[in-house]
Design a protein around this motif. Structure first.
Motif, PDB file in Angstrom:
ATOM      1  N   ARG A  50      -6.906  -7.700  -6.527  1.00 27.73           N
ATOM      2  CA  ARG A  50      -6.055  -6.713  -5.870  1.00 27.73           C
ATOM      3  C   ARG A  50      -6.496  -6.490  -4.427  1.00 27.73           C
ATOM      4  NH1 ARG A  50      -5.921  -0.593  -7.991  1.00 27.73           N
ATOM      5  NH2 ARG A  50      -8.045  -0.696  -7.217  1.00 27.73           N
ATOM      6  N   ALA A  51      -7.824  -6.440  -4.234  1.00 24.83           N
ATOM      7  CA  ALA A  51      -8.332  -6.257  -2.875  1.00 24.83           C
ATOM      8  C   ALA A  51      -7.894  -7.413  -1.987  1.00 24.83           C
ATOM      9  CB  ALA A  51      -9.853  -6.143  -2.896  1.00 24.83           C
ATOM     10  N   LEU A  72       0.680  -4.344  -6.446  1.00 22.59           N
ATOM     11  CA  LEU A  72       0.973  -3.122  -5.690  1.00 22.59           C
ATOM     12  C   LEU A  72       0.802  -3.260  -4.168  1.00 22.59           C
ATOM     13  CD1 LEU A  72       1.848  -0.161  -5.717  1.00 22.59           C
ATOM     14  CD2 LEU A  72      -0.531   0.466  -6.099  1.00 22.59           C
ATOM     15  N   PRO A  73      -0.349  -3.784  -3.683  1.00 23.68           N
ATOM     16  CA  PRO A  73      -0.470  -3.887  -2.223  1.00 23.68           C
ATOM     17  C   PRO A  73       0.592  -4.803  -1.598  1.00 23.68           C
ATOM     18  CG  PRO A  73      -2.312  -4.970  -3.322  1.00 23.68           C
ATOM     19  CD  PRO A  73      -1.586  -4.172  -4.359  1.00 23.68           C
ATOM     20  N   LYS A 101       3.611  -5.111  -2.754  1.00 21.43           N
ATOM     21  CA  LYS A 101       4.823  -4.289  -2.770  1.00 21.43           C
ATOM     22  C   LYS A 101       4.807  -3.332  -1.586  1.00 21.43           C
ATOM     23  CE  LYS A 101       7.162  -2.201  -6.726  1.00 21.43           C
ATOM     24  NZ  LYS A 101       6.814  -1.733  -8.074  1.00 21.43           N
ATOM     25  N   LEU A 102       3.644  -2.714  -1.370  1.00 15.51           N
ATOM     26  CA  LEU A 102       3.512  -1.763  -0.264  1.00 15.51           C
ATOM     27  C   LEU A 102       3.736  -2.451   1.081  1.00 15.51           C
ATOM     28  CD1 LEU A 102       0.379   0.230  -1.480  1.00 15.51           C
ATOM     29  CD2 LEU A 102       2.732   1.061  -1.366  1.00 15.51           C
ATOM     30  N   VAL A 106     -10.905  -3.989   0.172  1.00 15.64           N
ATOM     31  CA  VAL A 106     -11.993  -3.081  -0.179  1.00 15.64           C
ATOM     32  C   VAL A 106     -12.188  -3.052  -1.693  1.00 15.64           C
ATOM     33  CG1 VAL A 106     -12.934  -0.771   0.153  1.00 15.64           C
ATOM     34  CG2 VAL A 106     -11.233  -1.656   1.745  1.00 15.64           C
ATOM     35  N   ILE A 142     -10.997   8.875  -6.400  1.00 14.83           N
ATOM     36  CA  ILE A 142     -11.047   7.482  -5.954  1.00 14.83           C
ATOM     37  C   ILE A 142      -9.632   6.911  -5.808  1.00 14.83           C
ATOM     38  CG2 ILE A 142     -11.287   6.552  -8.305  1.00 14.83           C
ATOM     39  CD1 ILE A 142     -13.297   4.942  -5.711  1.00 14.83           C
ATOM     40  N   LEU A 143      -8.683   7.394  -6.609  1.00 15.68           N
ATOM     41  CA  LEU A 143      -7.356   6.780  -6.595  1.00 15.68           C
ATOM     42  C   LEU A 143      -6.619   6.946  -5.256  1.00 15.68           C
ATOM     43  CD1 LEU A 143      -6.033   7.263 -10.236  1.00 15.68           C
ATOM     44  CD2 LEU A 143      -7.165   5.321  -9.197  1.00 15.68           C
ATOM     45  N   ARG A 148      -3.436  -4.143 -19.925  1.00 14.30           N
ATOM     46  CA  ARG A 148      -3.685  -2.902 -19.194  1.00 14.30           C
ATOM     47  C   ARG A 148      -5.189  -2.783 -18.949  1.00 14.30           C
ATOM     48  NH1 ARG A 148       1.082   0.346 -18.541  1.00 14.30           N
ATOM     49  NH2 ARG A 148       2.592  -0.609 -19.914  1.00 14.30           N
ATOM     50  N   ALA A 199      -0.168   4.013 -22.803  1.00 11.05           N
ATOM     51  CA  ALA A 199      -0.208   3.032 -21.720  1.00 11.05           C
ATOM     52  C   ALA A 199      -1.508   3.154 -20.944  1.00 11.05           C
ATOM     53  CB  ALA A 199       0.984   3.234 -20.789  1.00 11.05           C
ATOM     54  N   ARG A 200      -2.101   4.343 -20.925  1.00 15.36           N
ATOM     55  CA  ARG A 200      -3.334   4.562 -20.180  1.00 15.36           C
ATOM     56  C   ARG A 200      -4.566   4.407 -21.042  1.00 15.36           C
ATOM     57  NH1 ARG A 200      -1.139   8.307 -15.746  1.00 15.36           N
ATOM     58  NH2 ARG A 200       0.989   7.628 -15.972  1.00 15.36           N
ATOM     59  N   ARG A 210      -5.884  -6.328   7.563  1.00 16.23           N
ATOM     60  CA  ARG A 210      -6.388  -5.221   6.763  1.00 16.23           C
ATOM     61  C   ARG A 210      -7.503  -5.724   5.850  1.00 16.23           C
ATOM     62  NH1 ARG A 210      -3.328  -1.347   5.463  1.00 16.23           N
ATOM     63  NH2 ARG A 210      -1.440  -2.544   5.164  1.00 16.23           N
ATOM     64  N   VAL A 229      -8.142   4.505  -2.916  1.00 14.37           N
ATOM     65  CA  VAL A 229      -7.690   3.146  -3.189  1.00 14.37           C
ATOM     66  C   VAL A 229      -6.306   2.925  -2.577  1.00 14.37           C
ATOM     67  CG1 VAL A 229      -6.826   1.662  -5.029  1.00 14.37           C
ATOM     68  CG2 VAL A 229      -9.045   2.729  -5.243  1.00 14.37           C
ATOM     69  N   ALA A 278     -11.449   1.146 -10.203  1.00 13.51           N
ATOM     70  CA  ALA A 278     -10.395   2.029  -9.692  1.00 13.51           C
ATOM     71  C   ALA A 278      -9.020   1.399  -9.822  1.00 13.51           C
ATOM     72  CB  ALA A 278     -10.673   2.429  -8.241  1.00 13.51           C
ATOM     73  N   LEU A 279      -8.802   0.693 -10.935  1.00 13.79           N
ATOM     74  CA  LEU A 279      -7.466   0.175 -11.207  1.00 13.79           C
ATOM     75  C   LEU A 279      -6.580   1.344 -11.615  1.00 13.79           C
ATOM     76  CD1 LEU A 279      -8.357  -3.013 -13.277  1.00 13.79           C
ATOM     77  CD2 LEU A 279      -7.773  -2.857 -10.854  1.00 13.79           C
ATOM     78  N   LEU A 280      -5.288   1.234 -11.341  1.00 14.65           N
ATOM     79  CA  LEU A 280      -4.377   2.294 -11.743  1.00 14.65           C
ATOM     80  C   LEU A 280      -4.112   2.118 -13.236  1.00 14.65           C
ATOM     81  CD1 LEU A 280      -2.003   2.135  -8.664  1.00 14.65           C
ATOM     82  CD2 LEU A 280      -4.107   3.439  -8.984  1.00 14.65           C
ATOM     83  N   PRO A 281      -4.519   3.103 -14.049  1.00 15.03           N
ATOM     84  CA  PRO A 281      -4.532   2.892 -15.505  1.00 15.03           C
ATOM     85  C   PRO A 281      -3.135   2.737 -16.105  1.00 15.03           C
ATOM     86  CG  PRO A 281      -5.100   5.162 -14.971  1.00 15.03           C
ATOM     87  CD  PRO A 281      -5.049   4.416 -13.673  1.00 15.03           C
ATOM     88  N   TRP A 282      -2.096   3.146 -15.382  1.00 15.32           N
ATOM     89  CA  TRP A 282      -0.751   3.070 -15.970  1.00 15.32           C
ATOM     90  C   TRP A 282      -0.076   1.743 -15.643  1.00 15.32           C
ATOM     91  CZ3 TRP A 282      -2.347   6.341 -12.170  1.00 15.32           C
ATOM     92  CH2 TRP A 282      -1.842   6.140 -10.900  1.00 15.32           C
ATOM     93  N   ALA A 311      -6.673   2.303   0.992  1.00 17.60           N
ATOM     94  CA  ALA A 311      -7.244   0.980   1.247  1.00 17.60           C
ATOM     95  C   ALA A 311      -6.221  -0.123   1.002  1.00 17.60           C
ATOM     96  CB  ALA A 311      -8.475   0.753   0.373  1.00 17.60           C
ATOM     97  N   LEU A 312      -5.279   0.133   0.099  1.00 14.55           N
ATOM     98  CA  LEU A 312      -4.273  -0.895  -0.199  1.00 14.55           C
ATOM     99  C   LEU A 312      -3.102  -0.826   0.773  1.00 14.55           C
ATOM    100  CD1 LEU A 312      -4.120  -0.801  -4.108  1.00 14.55           C
ATOM    101  CD2 LEU A 312      -5.421  -2.337  -2.636  1.00 14.55           C
ATOM    102  N   SER A 323      -4.405  -7.153  -0.863  1.00 14.26           N
ATOM    103  CA  SER A 323      -4.124  -6.146   0.174  1.00 14.26           C
ATOM    104  C   SER A 323      -4.367  -6.675   1.581  1.00 14.26           C
ATOM    105  CB  SER A 323      -4.975  -4.896  -0.058  1.00 14.26           C
ATOM    106  OG  SER A 323      -6.315  -5.160   0.301  1.00 14.26           O
TER     107      SER A 323
END
Lengths: 294, 263
Positions: free
Chosen positions: B150-151, B102-103, B105-106, B83, A182-183, B134, A286-287, B80, A186, B89-93, A189-190, B154
């Motif tokens: 976050r969606a 993040l979007p 930044k991108l 979604v 999924i990552l 976190r 952190a995770r 865009r 994502v 589906a968050l980035l765990p770190w 999608a971002l 983006s």
């Protein structure tokens, strides 16, 4: 459509959030001291126990002195070397080679691992080879390296690299393989392009596996270096831990042999405790992964 | 020439999403979608309803640009799309705030503006002040709200369009993994966010009640291959007749599912 006034929903939601949020215990000073003791005491007890058994075996005189010297004799040997500062010169010779070799290994293995993980043809071509090399004891490369490069630092580095690169690359590959599918979606999608996705998603997501590979890569570097130093001796190489150990063997000087082994162990444990353990812990913490070693 | 320009820029005449005869096959045997036609008007909330295997997720992926249709056309009049998936589906770190950032930044948005926008968005989903947490320190519902923020982040394609009106939100069963109480709260939150942002929404679900509660229009897809069977305008349903409507749609859904018993 919501029938309640919005602020009621907000309050209800805030209550729900408060109830649902995972609870974390805050460690106070006393708890931290207890935890520290729990971590430090068992290995110390084990160490003392081993030395005590050693002392006992020596006292019983099962083996002649040249095979099993007393702990104190070994300590005297170590202390004498420490006193003259010779130990530091020996440690420096070995450590700087191991660290430098390891770092070169990282620089080579990281792009290699990325290629193997992301390009199917490359994976099929050299993936099995990498795994095979990982299980080949790198001491097997020493004769070849000496014939190719002579008894030079280059030969030593070649052996160290052949030992560490496969582990680091394979660690990165398995780190990438374990990323939840999924990552990357994502990321797309971002709005992440290929490079941005690699930098912001792929590499950080693969970090735990990569770190495990680095750790193993360091262990293999260190082992390979010791093997190479024991076999390849020349004034040009200087005197590292391997050479010091081999000196002990050639003079049938058991205290030197044991002192050298102890030093090799201490370096290995020291690097693990000072570098890899903290890095691994902070990454896993952190995770929210509970596998973090205490 | 001017007529074409008008048509492109006029929000009333241009649909947010126009799906025309879209088909998707994964192999010679597996046809996920067959000639699907569907429009979403600007600001409209459309629920895509169907049993499992009806290709609703596939359709959403096509609209999101994560996959290409085998045939047909999909036009978006928005930037865009935002979604959201079943899992957050968050980035765990990354912290919650960094996930939302993040979007942005991108998209190359400068730092100061990013911080401001992140704060706005977290405030919008009622998570202001929790940006430093976190993902594993948040509950499932809170994680989905971060994912929503976050969606929405983006959708900013360029630095200048900060509060774009033409936001398209694509949601793939975003609440189905949550407990009933949390789901209920998040549904009303979504309606609030929708009203506040004026977004067009395409919401995939297999829950008829949820579809009727949220959507202005409910579109029923058949299964294997997915095809539009019927749609219901649910926007002006009065609360008393809502159970009847749910029953009616449920009946149609059962019919679609029963049709597979023979094949």
């Amino acid at each position: 459509m919501p029938t309640q006034p919005p602020d009621t929903v907000g309050e209800f939601e805030a209550g729900l959030d408060a109830l649902d949020t995972p609870v974390r215990q805050q460690a106070n000073a006393a708890a931290r001291t207890r935890k520290f003791l729990r971590v430090v005491v068992p290995p110390l007890v084990a160490l003392v126990g081993i030395i005590a058994i050693w002392q006992l075996l020596w006292a019983l005189a099962f083996w002649p002195e040249y095979q099993l010297p007393a702990p104190l004799t070994v300590w005297d040997e170590l202390w004498a070397r420490l006193h003259t500062g010779e130990v530091f010169a020996i440690l420096w010779t070995s450590l700087h080679r191991a660290v430098l070799g390891f770092l070169i290994g990282v620089v080579i293995a990281t792009p290699l691992g990325l290629l193997v993980a992301k390009v199917n043809v490359v994976r099929r071509a050299i993936g099995p080879l990498l795994t095979g090399l990982q299980s080949l004891p790198s001491v097997a490369w020493v004769p070849a390296a000496i014939l190719w490069f002579g008894v030079t630092p280059t030969a030593i580095y070649v052996v160290v690299l052949l030992g560490s690169v496969p582990s680091i690359a394979n660690g990165l590959v398995s780190g990438i393989d374990q990323i939840p599918p999924i990552l990357p979606r994502v990321g797309k999608a971002l709005g992440a392009g290929r490079m941005a996705a690699a930098r912001h998603i792929l590499l950080p997501a693969a970090l735990p596996g990569y770190l495990a590979g680095l750790k193993q890569g360091w262990a293999f570097s260190w082992r390979s270096l010791m093997a190479a130093e024991i076999i390849a001796r020349s004034p040009q190489l200087g005197k590292g831990l391997g050479a010091y150990l081999d000196d002990g063997r050639s003079f049938s000087d058991m205290p030197t042999v044991i002192a050298a082994i102890a030093l090799i162990l201490i370096v290995g444990i020291g690097i693990e405790l000072l570098a890899f353990r903290p890095a691994e812990r902070s990454v896993l913490r952190a995770r929210g992964l509970s596998g973090a070693p205490q | 020439m001017t007529a074409i320009m008008d048509e492109l820029t006029d929000p009333i005449r241009t649909n947010a999403v126009r799906i025309e005869r879209v088909s998707k096959s994964f192999s010679a045997e597996v046809h996920a979608l067959d000639q699907v036609d569907l429009d979403v008007a600007p600001g409209e909330f459309v629920c895509l309803l169907g049993a499992s295997g009806c290709g609703k997720t596939t359709l959403l992926n096509l609209v999101a640009g994560l996959d290409r249709p085998s045939d047909g056309r999909i036009e978006l009049a928005t930037g865009r799309p935002a979604v959201m998936f079943q899992e957050s589906a968050l980035l765990p770190w990354l912290t919650a705030a960094r996930n939302v950032e993040l979007p942005l930044k991108l998209a190359g948005i400068p730092r100061g503006q990013r911080k401001q926008r992140v704060e706005q968005l977290l405030e919008l989903v009622r998570l202001g002040g929790l940006g430093r947490k976190r993902p594993h320190e948040l509950s499932g519902g809170m994680r989905q709200r971060v994912a929503l923020a976050r969606a929405l982040a983006s959708t900013v394609d360029s630095a200048e369009s900060g509060t774009a009106k033409d936001v398209l939100l694509l949601m793939d069963e975003p609440f189905s993994a949550l407990d009933a109480i949390t789901r209920d709260v998040l549904q009303s939150e979504l309606i609030r966010v929708w009203a506040q942002t004026g977004a067009s929404v395409l919401f995939v679900t297999h829950d008829v009640r949820e579809a009727v509660r949220l959507g202005q229009r409910v579109v029923l897809l058949s299964s294997r291959p997915g095809k539009v069977v019927r749609d219901w305008h649910t926007a002006d349903t009065d609360p008393d007749s809502e159970p009847e409507l749910v029953d009616e749609i449920n009946g149609a859904l059962r019919e679609v599912i029963s049709a597979h018993a023979t094949s």
